[in-house]
Every structure is written in structure tokens, then in C-alpha cells.
Design a protein around this motif. Structure first.
Motif, PDB file in Angstrom:
ATOM      1  N   ASN A  86     -48.461 -25.562 -66.274  1.00 34.64           N
ATOM      2  CA  ASN A  86     -47.418 -25.034 -65.403  1.00 34.64           C
ATOM      3  C   ASN A  86     -46.032 -25.513 -65.793  1.00 34.64           C
ATOM      4  O   ASN A  86     -45.036 -24.837 -65.521  1.00 34.64           O
ATOM      5  CB  ASN A  86     -47.680 -25.437 -63.954  1.00 34.64           C
ATOM      6  N   GLU A  87     -45.936 -26.676 -66.422  1.00 32.31           N
ATOM      7  CA  GLU A  87     -44.637 -27.258 -66.747  1.00 32.31           C
ATOM      8  C   GLU A  87     -43.958 -26.589 -67.938  1.00 32.31           C
ATOM      9  O   GLU A  87     -42.727 -26.649 -68.062  1.00 32.31           O
ATOM     10  CB  GLU A  87     -44.796 -28.745 -67.063  1.00 32.31           C
ATOM     11  N   VAL A  88     -44.725 -25.988 -68.817  1.00 38.28           N
ATOM     12  CA  VAL A  88     -44.147 -25.522 -70.078  1.00 38.28           C
ATOM     13  C   VAL A  88     -44.274 -24.014 -70.294  1.00 38.28           C
ATOM     14  O   VAL A  88     -44.068 -23.517 -71.408  1.00 38.28           O
ATOM     15  CB  VAL A  88     -44.778 -26.281 -71.276  1.00 38.28           C
TER      16      VAL A  88
ATOM     17  N   GLU B 198     -58.457 -26.846 -61.079  1.00 41.60           N
ATOM     18  CA  GLU B 198     -57.976 -27.155 -59.730  1.00 41.60           C
ATOM     19  C   GLU B 198     -56.496 -27.527 -59.745  1.00 41.60           C
ATOM     20  O   GLU B 198     -55.721 -27.076 -58.900  1.00 41.60           O
ATOM     21  CB  GLU B 198     -58.808 -28.282 -59.123  1.00 41.60           C
ATOM     22  N   THR B 199     -56.099 -28.350 -60.707  1.00 43.05           N
ATOM     23  CA  THR B 199     -54.695 -28.750 -60.802  1.00 43.05           C
ATOM     24  C   THR B 199     -53.804 -27.556 -61.085  1.00 43.05           C
ATOM     25  O   THR B 199     -52.758 -27.364 -60.443  1.00 43.05           O
ATOM     26  CB  THR B 199     -54.519 -29.801 -61.905  1.00 43.05           C
ATOM     27  N   VAL B 200     -54.191 -26.735 -62.047  1.00 40.26           N
ATOM     28  CA  VAL B 200     -53.404 -25.559 -62.411  1.00 40.26           C
ATOM     29  C   VAL B 200     -53.237 -24.630 -61.220  1.00 40.26           C
ATOM     30  O   VAL B 200     -52.119 -24.168 -60.913  1.00 40.26           O
ATOM     31  CB  VAL B 200     -54.063 -24.806 -63.585  1.00 40.26           C
TER      32      VAL B 200
ATOM     33  N   VAL C  14     -50.920 -26.172 -58.303  1.00 39.26           N
ATOM     34  CA  VAL C  14     -49.490 -26.152 -58.602  1.00 39.26           C
ATOM     35  C   VAL C  14     -48.964 -24.727 -58.623  1.00 39.26           C
ATOM     36  O   VAL C  14     -47.855 -24.445 -58.147  1.00 39.26           O
ATOM     37  CB  VAL C  14     -49.212 -26.860 -59.943  1.00 39.26           C
ATOM     38  N   HIS C  15     -49.786 -23.808 -59.135  1.00 37.36           N
ATOM     39  CA  HIS C  15     -49.334 -22.412 -59.215  1.00 37.36           C
ATOM     40  C   HIS C  15     -49.157 -21.787 -57.843  1.00 37.36           C
ATOM     41  O   HIS C  15     -48.223 -21.008 -57.615  1.00 37.36           O
ATOM     42  CB  HIS C  15     -50.334 -21.586 -60.026  1.00 37.36           C
ATOM     43  N   THR C  16     -50.032 -22.119 -56.916  1.00 35.12           N
ATOM     44  CA  THR C  16     -50.011 -21.411 -55.634  1.00 35.12           C
ATOM     45  C   THR C  16     -49.318 -22.161 -54.505  1.00 35.12           C
ATOM     46  O   THR C  16     -48.816 -21.539 -53.571  1.00 35.12           O
ATOM     47  CB  THR C  16     -51.450 -21.087 -55.181  1.00 35.12           C
TER      48      THR C  16
ATOM     49  N   ARG D  55     -47.892 -16.825 -53.046  1.00 37.53           N
ATOM     50  CA  ARG D  55     -48.579 -17.203 -51.826  1.00 37.53           C
ATOM     51  C   ARG D  55     -50.000 -16.651 -51.850  1.00 37.53           C
ATOM     52  O   ARG D  55     -50.212 -15.494 -52.200  1.00 37.53           O
ATOM     53  CB  ARG D  55     -47.839 -16.659 -50.587  1.00 37.53           C
ATOM     54  N   PRO D  56     -50.984 -17.481 -51.520  1.00 37.21           N
ATOM     55  CA  PRO D  56     -52.364 -16.980 -51.520  1.00 37.21           C
ATOM     56  C   PRO D  56     -52.564 -15.911 -50.459  1.00 37.21           C
ATOM     57  O   PRO D  56     -51.954 -15.948 -49.399  1.00 37.21           O
ATOM     58  CB  PRO D  56     -53.194 -18.243 -51.205  1.00 37.21           C
ATOM     59  N   VAL D  57     -53.420 -14.957 -50.775  1.00 38.59           N
ATOM     60  CA  VAL D  57     -53.780 -13.913 -49.807  1.00 38.59           C
ATOM     61  C   VAL D  57     -55.015 -14.384 -49.055  1.00 38.59           C
ATOM     62  O   VAL D  57     -56.064 -14.643 -49.649  1.00 38.59           O
ATOM     63  CB  VAL D  57     -54.064 -12.574 -50.524  1.00 38.59           C
ATOM     64  N   LEU D  58     -54.901 -14.542 -47.762  1.00 37.48           N
ATOM     65  CA  LEU D  58     -56.001 -15.051 -46.947  1.00 37.48           C
ATOM     66  C   LEU D  58     -56.794 -13.916 -46.358  1.00 37.48           C
ATOM     67  O   LEU D  58     -56.235 -12.957 -45.807  1.00 37.48           O
ATOM     68  CB  LEU D  58     -55.442 -15.939 -45.827  1.00 37.48           C
TER      69      LEU D  58
END
Length: 314
Positions: free
Chosen positions: A196-198, A216-218, A221-223, A309-312
Motif C-alpha cells: 500500500n505504501e508504494v 490481512e494487512t493489505v 490498510v486498503h479499506t 469503504r466496505p460494502v456491508l
């Protein structure tokens, strides 16, 4: 660093590159003109110092799909791709590009990084029908206009001029790569870097595939969050007759806020560099890169993650 030496170094005017780009030409004596020719589609770059792996076997694509960040299970023959292998914490351990020819996936990575990548891949085969071997002695990478790459027979490296125009040096490739904001593993990253940083999303990370190590980390941070750092392109003070040294400090108000990655002289933009800086560094701040004043051009948005934003399900 690669131990391979390109036959194109024997061409008139060839000047060998410095580490990690030894074994190929940095330039052939016409630095700015070489960049223009590459941009115009009239040349190719000798990247034959990059390590090449041959990954074959009936299960090769599903196997690569399962352990990398990329969706490779149904990769079409001839379609170029990029992929990463992450640590359990989501940090980038390996990065490679490649293409499948219907029988073999040809992967290429940084000079000297192939052995560790091959060892990891081989350790993850288990009962799958996959064979991994170092093919660097037989295959070579060339760079094409638009920062595309191709893996060719090493013995035919000198024949590419007939097909693609005369070769240009890695300085041309690096200048255009930096201007495009494309990071290079080990130069523009460190051992804490997450994709995500680069800006490796979505080029090397597919967000809609199954699980992989570090996912999980990716995803988090993305969402939900912001990356702790961000890649930025620096427009360096052209009155200073030197480029910042790789790994040198980037300062803001005398405080270290990041480090310099790659640096080059671009035929239109002048001296430029990539740097990895703290996310909260103001995007309009003038920085000091190894003592050279530098303005910023955003590569990774400091607010990335807030736009998703996640779609719930209800």
C-alpha cells in the motif's frame, strides 16, 4: 548483484552500470537521446542482469496463485503480470514480473534476488506438480517502451536490434521508471515496506482473490486505514550538480521523515528521485534529500484507504 555480463557491453560507447546494475550498460554515450529514443519506441533496454526463473508443471499457475498477491489461476498465455510475496505481517519479501507461455511461467526479479525467490518457491511446492529452476544462464530480460519487459533467449540478445532498434542503457530506463512513479524492490523499499505504501495496488496486488500470506494487512490498510508511509517523486534542485545518494535521509525542518530510493536525470524533468516518506508529511512541503532541496509530486495519496469503504451486506 548479478554475475552475468551482457555481450552488449562490447558495443561501441558502452559504459557499464554501477551496482546493482553491473553486467549491463548504463548508457552508450548519448544519455538524453537514449531516453527520447526509448520513449519514441525506437529502442530497447538491456536488462539481462536480472535473474530469471522458469516455473513449469501442470499446477504452476494455481500454485503461484495460492502463494502470491496476484490472481494467476487463469492467466492467459502471453499476458504480462506482476506479483509479490509477503511476510505474514504483510511486508514485501519478493517482487517479480513475468509471463506464461502455456507451458512455463517465466519470472524475472532483481539482480541477485533469484536464488532466494527460487528457494522460497521450491519450499512451497509440497505435492503440487511444479518445477522451479534458475534460467538466468539461458534467458535474458529486455526492456521495451512503456516500461514493458520481455524474456528472450540469452543467445539471441544481440539480435534484438534488428527487431527493436539499437539498445539504450539502464539510465534511460531508470529515468522513465522514476518519472512514472514505479518502485523497484530493494531500491525504493526497505524490509518494512507494505504494498500500500508504494503503489503496488493494483498493479501487483489483486484485491478480489483468495487468501494469501499477508493479505490481512493489505486489506485492512486498503479499506480502513492509511499506510504509515507513502512513495513520492521528488523534483530536485537542478542547480546542484549531484544526485542524492541511495538510502540517504529526507528531511523536513531538520527532522528525518524518510529516505531516498532511486535517482536519475530525466531529459525533460531534470533531476528526479523516488523517496519513501512518512504519510503525514505535507504534500506541498519542500524537503531536503541528501541536502538537495526537493519539491514533491504525489505518487501514493496520503489519504489512500479513506476513499474506500466496505460494502456491508444487510
Amino acid at each position: 548483484m548479478s554475475d552475468l555480463r551482457s555481450p552488449l557491453l562490447d558495443l561501441h560507447g558502452a559504459v557499464e552500470g554501477d551496482p546493482p546494475d553491473t553486467g549491463v550498460a548504463a548508457h552508450y554515450g548519448a544519455i538524453s537521446a537514449e531516453q527520447r529514443r526509448l520513449e519514441a519506441g525506437e529502442a530497447f533496454v538491456d536488462l539481462s542482469h536480472r535473474d530469471v526463473l522458469a516455473i513449469s508443471g501442470a499446477d504452476r499457475l494455481t500454485y503461484l496463485h495460492s502463494i502470491t498477491t496476484q490472481h494467476l489461476a487463469a492467466l492467459a498465455p502471453g499476458a504480462p503480470t506482476e506479483a509479490l510475496i509477503l511476510s505474514p505481517q504483510g511486508r514485501v519479501e519478493h517482487a517479480f514480473a513475468g509471463v506464461d507461455d502455456g507451458e512455463t511461467f517465466w519470472a524475472h526479479t532483481e539482480p541477485g534476488a533469484g536464488a532466494a525467490l527460487a528457494q522460497f518457491l521450491d519450499s512451497m511446492r509440497f505435492m503440487m506438480r511444479v518445477e522451479v529452476r534458475d534460467a538466468s544462464a539461458d534467458r535474458a530480460v529486455i526492456g521495451l517502451p512503456g516500461l514493458r519487459t520481455e524474456v528472450v533467449d540469452r543467445a539471441a540478445l544481440g539480435e534484438q536490434a534488428t527487431r527493436l532498434g539499437d539498445p539504450v542503457g539502464t539510465w534511460a530506463w531508470e529515468a522513465l521508471r522514476i518519472a512514472a512513479g514505479v518502485p523497484r524492490l530493494g531500491l525504493d523499499t526497505d524490509d518494512k515496506t507494505i504494498p500500500n505504501e508504494v503503489g503496488w495496488i493494483p498493479s501487483a496486488v489483486h484485491l478480489d482473490k483468495g487468501c494469501y500470506r499477508g493479505q490481512e494487512t493489505v486489506a485492512r490498510v486498503h479499506t480502513l486505514g492509511r499506510p504509515p508511509r507513502r512513495l513520492v517523486m521528488l523534483h530536485l534542485d537542478g542547480s546542484v550538480d549531484r544526485l542524492p545518494v541511495h538510502g540517504s535521509d529526507v528531511l523536513l525542518d531538520d527532522k528525518r521523515v524518510g529516505f531516498v530510493g532511486s535517482a536519475a536525470r530525466h531529459h525533460e524533468l531534470g533531476p528526479i528521485a523516488l523517496a519513501l516518506v512518512k504519510r503525514n508529511v505535507p504534500v506541498d512541503a519542500t524537503l531536503l534529500a541528501d541536502g538537495v532541496a526537493a519539491g514533491q509530486e504525489v505518487v501514493v495519496d496520503p489519504e489512500v484507504g479513506l476513499h474506500v469503504r466496505p460494502v456491508l451486506d444487510r
